[in-house]
Scaffold this active site. Structure first.
Site, PDB file in Angstrom:
ATOM      1  N   ASP A  84      -4.523  -2.766  -8.518  1.00 52.57           N
ATOM      2  CA  ASP A  84      -4.954  -2.363  -7.177  1.00 52.57           C
ATOM      3  C   ASP A  84      -6.402  -1.867  -7.240  1.00 52.57           C
ATOM      4  O   ASP A  84      -6.725  -1.010  -8.064  1.00 52.57           O
ATOM      5  CB  ASP A  84      -4.006  -1.240  -6.702  1.00 52.57           C
ATOM      6  CG  ASP A  84      -4.168  -0.910  -5.227  1.00 52.57           C
ATOM      7  OD1 ASP A  84      -4.621  -1.780  -4.462  1.00 52.57           O
ATOM      8  OD2 ASP A  84      -3.826   0.229  -4.847  1.00 52.57           O
ATOM      9  N   GLY A 208      -3.441   0.943   2.934  1.00 49.41           N
ATOM     10  CA  GLY A 208      -3.254   2.196   3.662  1.00 49.41           C
ATOM     11  C   GLY A 208      -2.085   2.152   4.616  1.00 49.41           C
ATOM     12  O   GLY A 208      -2.182   2.579   5.775  1.00 49.41           O
ATOM     13  N   THR A 210       0.541   3.880   4.822  1.00 46.39           N
ATOM     14  CA  THR A 210       1.205   5.154   5.112  1.00 46.39           C
ATOM     15  C   THR A 210       0.772   5.741   6.440  1.00 46.39           C
ATOM     16  O   THR A 210      -0.404   6.051   6.614  1.00 46.39           O
ATOM     17  CB  THR A 210       0.920   6.183   3.994  1.00 46.39           C
ATOM     18  OG1 THR A 210       1.440   5.681   2.768  1.00 46.39           O
ATOM     19  CG2 THR A 210       1.559   7.530   4.301  1.00 46.39           C
ATOM     20  N   ASN A 229       0.300  -2.443   1.678  1.00 44.05           N
ATOM     21  CA  ASN A 229       0.271  -1.512   0.545  1.00 44.05           C
ATOM     22  C   ASN A 229       0.744  -0.125   0.950  1.00 44.05           C
ATOM     23  O   ASN A 229       0.257   0.454   1.928  1.00 44.05           O
ATOM     24  CB  ASN A 229      -1.153  -1.388   0.004  1.00 44.05           C
ATOM     25  CG  ASN A 229      -1.665  -2.678  -0.607  1.00 44.05           C
ATOM     26  OD1 ASN A 229      -1.003  -3.715  -0.542  1.00 44.05           O
ATOM     27  ND2 ASN A 229      -2.835  -2.615  -1.193  1.00 44.05           N
TER      28      ASN A 229
HETATM   29 ZN   LIG Z   1      -6.175   0.041  -0.993  1.00 42.86          ZN
END
Ligand SMILES: [Zn+2]
Length: 288
Positions: A84, A208, A210, A229
């Protein structure tokens, strides 16, 4: 056996769902994610940041741990091990170590340099059967000390990187890493649609994940996002469950201090978070 993320994301794009990338930090994290994927018959991508790779002891440790779990836990769904936000050098190290996918984050370079370095890494990755993700327009928030502003990518720049043969592309669309601030304006679907129009069949990646509201996640998937992700949400769930266990004094009862007991509520909380996300992304039952 680890697989590249190319096929699973092509299928996701065609089937209008997304595959979750869940970042790992240690054994408990990895085990929880893999067992949940197996239980729900979902493909999954394990994300490893350079910082997490270093924390776990190095990329060889990560590859050995993941391959061992795949074998001993008989994980029979597609699993990709993905670097990542890799640096140029980090990408080469992970190709060497046995990862099945890499992300080159060249978003902080001028576009010409991003193009040049991405071109080289596409060749290196594909020659060994790995998939490769590139990034255009930096993702906001902080990741491993790099602060991004949450800008929106230029669709033409996305097209120029897509044409290099990358397998999937992260384009900034107002998304950020970590918790979203109260005054966040939401995802820019205008940018996403414009990027999608120029990049065609290429699966797009939403970093992002979340704290983005479910309706915005669903709309992003409709507009071509095939990989999402998730990192912070598993961290918050793990910390919360662990805090509750300790605050309840359970570590002081009997052998509650045993790490296998102490870390169990956190590991279960990660499973619940991963399950919730796989259901939201629509990847449940898509392993076959
Ligand atoms: Zn990222």
């Amino acid at each position: 056996m680890l697989v590249s993320a190319t096929e699973m994301l092509k299928k996701a794009k065609a089937g209008h769902y997304a595959v979750g990338q869940f970042n790992i930090n240690n054994l408990e994290w990895t085990k929880s994610i893999l067992l949940t994927a197996k239980e729900l018959r979902s493909p999954v991508i394990l994300g490893v940041s350079e910082g997490a790779g270093k924390y776990m002891g190095g990329y060889d440790v990560v590859v050995g741990m993941v391959n061992g779990l795949l074998k001993d836990l008989d994980i029979d769904v597609p699993v990709a091990l993905h670097l990542d936000h890799g640096s140029f050098e980090g990408c080469y190290k992970c190709i060497e170590a046995g990862f099945s996918s890499i992300m080159f984050d060249g978003s902080h370079y001028p576009i010409a340099e991003n193009v040049e370095k991405t071109t080289e890494l596409v060749k290196a990755a594909h020659s060994k059967g790995l998939s490769i993700e590139a990034e255009v327009g930096s993702i906001g928030g902080e990741e491993d000390g790099v602060i991004g502003m949450g800008e929106c990518a230029d669709p033409k720049e996305c097209k120029s990187i897509a044409d290099l043969g990358v397998d999937f592309l992260a384009a900034g669309i107002g998304n950020i890493h970590g918790k979203y601030p109260a005054n966040w304006k939401g995802l820019s679907f205008e940018t996403l649609a414009a990027v999608q129009e120029l990049t065609g069949e290429l699966p797009l990646v939403l970093h992002g994940g979340t704290g983005i509201p479910a309706d915005q996640i669903k709309k992003a998937i409709d507009l071509g996002v095939s990989k999402i992700n998730v990192n912070t949400e598993c961290q918050l769930a793990f910390a919360d469950a662990t805090r509750k266990y300790i605050e309840a004094g359970k570590d002081l009862e009997g052998k509650g201090f045993d790490p296998r007991k102490l870390l169990a509520p956190g590991a279960e909380a990660i499973k619940a978070t991963v399950k919730e996300k796989m259901e939201l992304f629509g990847s449940v039952g898509k392993a076959e």
